[in-house]
Motif scaffolding. Sequence first.
Motif, PDB file in Angstrom:
ATOM      1  N   VAL A 111       2.347   6.592  -1.895  1.00 32.92           N
ATOM      2  CA  VAL A 111       1.017   7.056  -2.301  1.00 32.92           C
ATOM      3  C   VAL A 111      -0.001   6.353  -1.428  1.00 32.92           C
ATOM      4  CG1 VAL A 111      -0.699   7.203  -4.134  1.00 32.92           C
ATOM      5  CG2 VAL A 111       1.733   7.465  -4.686  1.00 32.92           C
ATOM      6  N   HIS A 112      -0.749   7.124  -0.656  1.00 29.79           N
ATOM      7  CA  HIS A 112      -1.817   6.586   0.182  1.00 29.79           C
ATOM      8  C   HIS A 112      -3.138   7.047  -0.417  1.00 29.79           C
ATOM      9  CE1 HIS A 112      -3.326   5.502   4.423  1.00 29.79           C
ATOM     10  NE2 HIS A 112      -4.391   5.721   3.666  1.00 29.79           N
ATOM     11  N   ALA A 113      -3.908   6.095  -0.960  1.00 27.07           N
ATOM     12  CA  ALA A 113      -5.182   6.412  -1.608  1.00 27.07           C
ATOM     13  C   ALA A 113      -6.317   5.981  -0.703  1.00 27.07           C
ATOM     14  CB  ALA A 113      -5.275   5.722  -2.962  1.00 27.07           C
ATOM     15  N   GLU A 114      -7.145   6.915  -0.300  1.00 28.32           N
ATOM     16  CA  GLU A 114      -8.197   6.660   0.662  1.00 28.32           C
ATOM     17  C   GLU A 114      -9.508   6.270  -0.013  1.00 28.32           C
ATOM     18  OE1 GLU A 114      -8.825   9.845   3.359  1.00 28.32           O
ATOM     19  OE2 GLU A 114      -6.856   9.667   4.319  1.00 28.32           O
ATOM     20  N   ARG A 115     -10.490   5.990   0.825  1.00 33.28           N
ATOM     21  CA  ARG A 115     -11.833   5.645   0.373  1.00 33.28           C
ATOM     22  C   ARG A 115     -12.340   6.671  -0.654  1.00 33.28           C
ATOM     23  NH1 ARG A 115     -15.773   2.703   3.044  1.00 33.28           N
ATOM     24  NH2 ARG A 115     -14.475   2.746   4.928  1.00 33.28           N
ATOM     25  N   GLY A 116     -12.777   6.175  -1.799  1.00 38.51           N
ATOM     26  CA  GLY A 116     -13.343   7.057  -2.819  1.00 38.51           C
ATOM     27  C   GLY A 116     -12.352   7.541  -3.854  1.00 38.51           C
ATOM     28  N   ALA A 117     -11.072   7.189  -3.715  1.00 42.54           N
ATOM     29  CA  ALA A 117     -10.084   7.634  -4.712  1.00 42.54           C
ATOM     30  C   ALA A 117     -10.115   6.690  -5.915  1.00 42.54           C
ATOM     31  CB  ALA A 117      -8.695   7.686  -4.087  1.00 42.54           C
ATOM     32  N   HIS A 118     -11.305   6.566  -6.506  1.00 44.71           N
ATOM     33  CA  HIS A 118     -11.524   5.612  -7.589  1.00 44.71           C
ATOM     34  C   HIS A 118     -10.678   5.961  -8.813  1.00 44.71           C
ATOM     35  CE1 HIS A 118     -14.755   4.190  -5.113  1.00 44.71           C
ATOM     36  NE2 HIS A 118     -15.461   5.294  -5.251  1.00 44.71           N
ATOM     37  N   ARG A 119     -10.300   4.913  -9.519  1.00 40.78           N
ATOM     38  CA  ARG A 119      -9.581   5.037 -10.797  1.00 40.78           C
ATOM     39  C   ARG A 119      -8.246   5.779 -10.638  1.00 40.78           C
ATOM     40  NH1 ARG A 119     -14.726   5.698 -11.159  1.00 40.78           N
ATOM     41  NH2 ARG A 119     -14.580   7.977 -11.031  1.00 40.78           N
ATOM     42  N   LEU A 120      -7.614   5.631  -9.480  1.00 42.70           N
ATOM     43  CA  LEU A 120      -6.250   6.141  -9.313  1.00 42.70           C
ATOM     44  C   LEU A 120      -5.348   5.520 -10.371  1.00 42.70           C
ATOM     45  CD1 LEU A 120      -3.952   7.518  -7.611  1.00 42.70           C
ATOM     46  CD2 LEU A 120      -3.761   5.318  -6.423  1.00 42.70           C
ATOM     47  N   HIS A 121      -4.525   6.344 -11.019  1.00 43.50           N
ATOM     48  CA  HIS A 121      -3.581   5.851 -12.017  1.00 43.50           C
ATOM     49  C   HIS A 121      -2.182   6.279 -11.597  1.00 43.50           C
ATOM     50  CE1 HIS A 121      -2.271   4.575 -16.065  1.00 43.50           C
ATOM     51  NE2 HIS A 121      -1.396   5.562 -15.940  1.00 43.50           N
ATOM     52  N   LEU A 122      -1.310   5.284 -11.350  1.00 47.09           N
ATOM     53  CA  LEU A 122       0.078   5.541 -10.967  1.00 47.09           C
ATOM     54  C   LEU A 122       0.966   4.840 -11.972  1.00 47.09           C
ATOM     55  CD1 LEU A 122       2.091   6.653  -8.810  1.00 47.09           C
ATOM     56  CD2 LEU A 122       1.973   4.401  -7.733  1.00 47.09           C
ATOM     57  N   GLU A 123       1.835   5.597 -12.637  1.00 50.31           N
ATOM     58  CA  GLU A 123       2.619   5.030 -13.735  1.00 50.31           C
ATOM     59  C   GLU A 123       4.033   5.591 -13.740  1.00 50.31           C
ATOM     60  OE1 GLU A 123       2.346   4.463 -18.618  1.00 50.31           O
ATOM     61  OE2 GLU A 123       0.701   5.404 -17.512  1.00 50.31           O
ATOM     62  N   ALA A 124       4.986   4.708 -14.055  1.00 47.48           N
ATOM     63  CA  ALA A 124       6.389   5.102 -14.276  1.00 47.48           C
ATOM     64  C   ALA A 124       6.933   5.935 -13.124  1.00 47.48           C
ATOM     65  CB  ALA A 124       6.515   5.864 -15.592  1.00 47.48           C
ATOM     66  N   THR A 125       6.583   5.535 -11.917  1.00 47.35           N
ATOM     67  CA  THR A 125       6.997   6.248 -10.711  1.00 47.35           C
ATOM     68  C   THR A 125       7.895   5.345  -9.870  1.00 47.35           C
ATOM     69  OG1 THR A 125       5.118   7.751 -10.653  1.00 47.35           O
ATOM     70  CG2 THR A 125       6.136   7.217  -8.544  1.00 47.35           C
ATOM     71  N   ARG A 126       8.950   5.930  -9.329  1.00 46.33           N
ATOM     72  CA  ARG A 126       9.912   5.188  -8.515  1.00 46.33           C
ATOM     73  C   ARG A 126       9.720   5.568  -7.052  1.00 46.33           C
ATOM     74  NH1 ARG A 126      14.476   2.287  -9.197  1.00 46.33           N
ATOM     75  NH2 ARG A 126      15.985   2.314  -7.502  1.00 46.33           N
ATOM     76  N   MET A 127       9.696   4.560  -6.163  1.00 46.84           N
ATOM     77  CA  MET A 127       9.506   4.792  -4.732  1.00 46.84           C
ATOM     78  C   MET A 127      10.716   4.282  -3.973  1.00 46.84           C
ATOM     79  SD  MET A 127       5.476   3.789  -4.749  1.00 46.84           S
ATOM     80  CE  MET A 127       5.668   2.907  -6.317  1.00 46.84           C
ATOM     81  N   GLU A 128      11.313   5.167  -3.173  1.00 45.74           N
ATOM     82  CA  GLU A 128      12.534   4.850  -2.449  1.00 45.74           C
ATOM     83  C   GLU A 128      12.388   5.259  -0.988  1.00 45.74           C
ATOM     84  OE1 GLU A 128      15.355   7.245  -4.494  1.00 45.74           O
ATOM     85  OE2 GLU A 128      15.545   5.901  -6.215  1.00 45.74           O
ATOM     86  N   ASN A 129      12.833   4.376  -0.075  1.00 40.44           N
ATOM     87  CA  ASN A 129      12.820   4.658   1.359  1.00 40.44           C
ATOM     88  C   ASN A 129      11.452   5.147   1.822  1.00 40.44           C
ATOM     89  OD1 ASN A 129      14.045   4.692   3.922  1.00 40.44           O
ATOM     90  ND2 ASN A 129      14.461   6.880   3.771  1.00 40.44           N
ATOM     91  N   VAL A 130      10.423   4.412   1.429  1.00 39.43           N
ATOM     92  CA  VAL A 130       9.074   4.675   1.920  1.00 39.43           C
ATOM     93  C   VAL A 130       8.614   3.451   2.699  1.00 39.43           C
ATOM     94  CG1 VAL A 130       8.503   6.308   0.103  1.00 39.43           C
ATOM     95  CG2 VAL A 130       8.056   3.876  -0.256  1.00 39.43           C
ATOM     96  N   ALA A 131       7.694   3.627   3.643  1.00 38.76           N
ATOM     97  CA  ALA A 131       7.217   2.503   4.437  1.00 38.76           C
ATOM     98  C   ALA A 131       6.426   1.552   3.543  1.00 38.76           C
ATOM     99  CB  ALA A 131       6.377   3.004   5.607  1.00 38.76           C
ATOM    100  N   PHE A 132       5.233   1.929   3.146  1.00 38.78           N
ATOM    101  CA  PHE A 132       4.498   1.245   2.091  1.00 38.78           C
ATOM    102  C   PHE A 132       4.739   1.999   0.790  1.00 38.78           C
ATOM    103  CE2 PHE A 132       2.241   0.197   5.971  1.00 38.78           C
ATOM    104  CZ  PHE A 132       1.948  -1.154   5.820  1.00 38.78           C
TER     105      PHE A 132
END
Length: 393
Positions: A111-132
């Motif tokens: 997940v890449h959140a840019e300028r202005g992506a205020h109040r991003l909510h990321l929950e119960a998510t699994r990340m595999e084989n990603v750079a960041f």
Amino acid sequence: MTRTVLSLLGGCSLLLTATFAFAELRIAPNDGPLQSHIDAASPGSELILAEGTHTGGILIDKSLTLRGEPGAILDAEGHGDVIRVTAADVRIEGLTLRNSGFNLTDMNAGVHAERGAHRLHLEATRMENVAFGVWAWHLDEPTLIGNQFSGNTAVRSQDRGDAIRLYNISGGLVADNDVRDARDAIYVDTSRDLVFRNNRLRDSRFGIHYMFTHGGKIVGNHTSGTRAGYALMMSRDLEVVGNRSENDMNYGILMNYVNYSTIAGNHISGITAWHGPAGSEHGVTLGADGKALFIYNSQSNEIVGNRLADSELGIHLTAGSEHNRLYGNAFINNRQQVMYVATRTQEWSTRGAATTGATTSAGISTATASATLPTSPTTPWTGCCGASPKPSC
């Protein structure tokens, strides 16, 4: 959803009741490109991804919720970001994100959140084989809760991205995440008033890496197998309370120019030097003692009630670290309890609560450049020292 609107017509008020329908749409993998559904959705909509593999590389440029049913996978197939967010108030929940690109210069991420992506909510998510895992910058009050990140161990650790990377963030909560095999599990830079709570961080370079970030709380986290559990640098007004560092290498807590902060109730044990295959790793020279607590050029901090145990060196204080209040700490069964490097006398007790100090009945003098305190439990001592701590410890 029903909203009440007050309209002014010719000086008279008219009370109107309007209904706005926010759509909920369930999307199966064979229902066409996910991006087309996002583009067609109204702000505030909820898109539910059914079980199966959906094609990633999507852009969310409006407020909406993207939620996965059990088994829902978003796969970027090795290109770019799995999800890029440019809008405020986006929620992402319950997904598995896989196979971003691996261009660290382009900051490829789950997940890449840019300028202005205020109040991003990321929950119960699994990340595999990603750079960041998550790259968020120039935004306010993100919440990252209960996510899992596992890095690609086939890639050298210095060539991986960080699991959570935050830059110029104001406020927000990072809690209950589980991270392994990242470069840094959490890296935060030039930010303020963040809370990091109850995260499990392991097998990475640093557990929490703090740079130029002020007013934050680091509470109840647990690191192991890192090259420094908590690397705190060039920051002030921190609360570092109730954390654990177990079997980390080089440092449990490293304080480099950290001022006006509270370091309290942390349990640090089993810190040893990094013994890698080469002469250095990530710029850390091999062969140095593993230090439970390293205080370097840090002033006016309160360091109280910490348990520093079973490490090669309990505490190392040096480089003009003055006006700190150290008391009530326990140094237990470290190979060397304390290394104090200074030319001035400092008192390590407050309000009658003792700790190890440079002027004790052990006869240590701060007139020397390096004063190291004895480890024998039979040596007279006013603080907590030795394999068998005093009852006051």
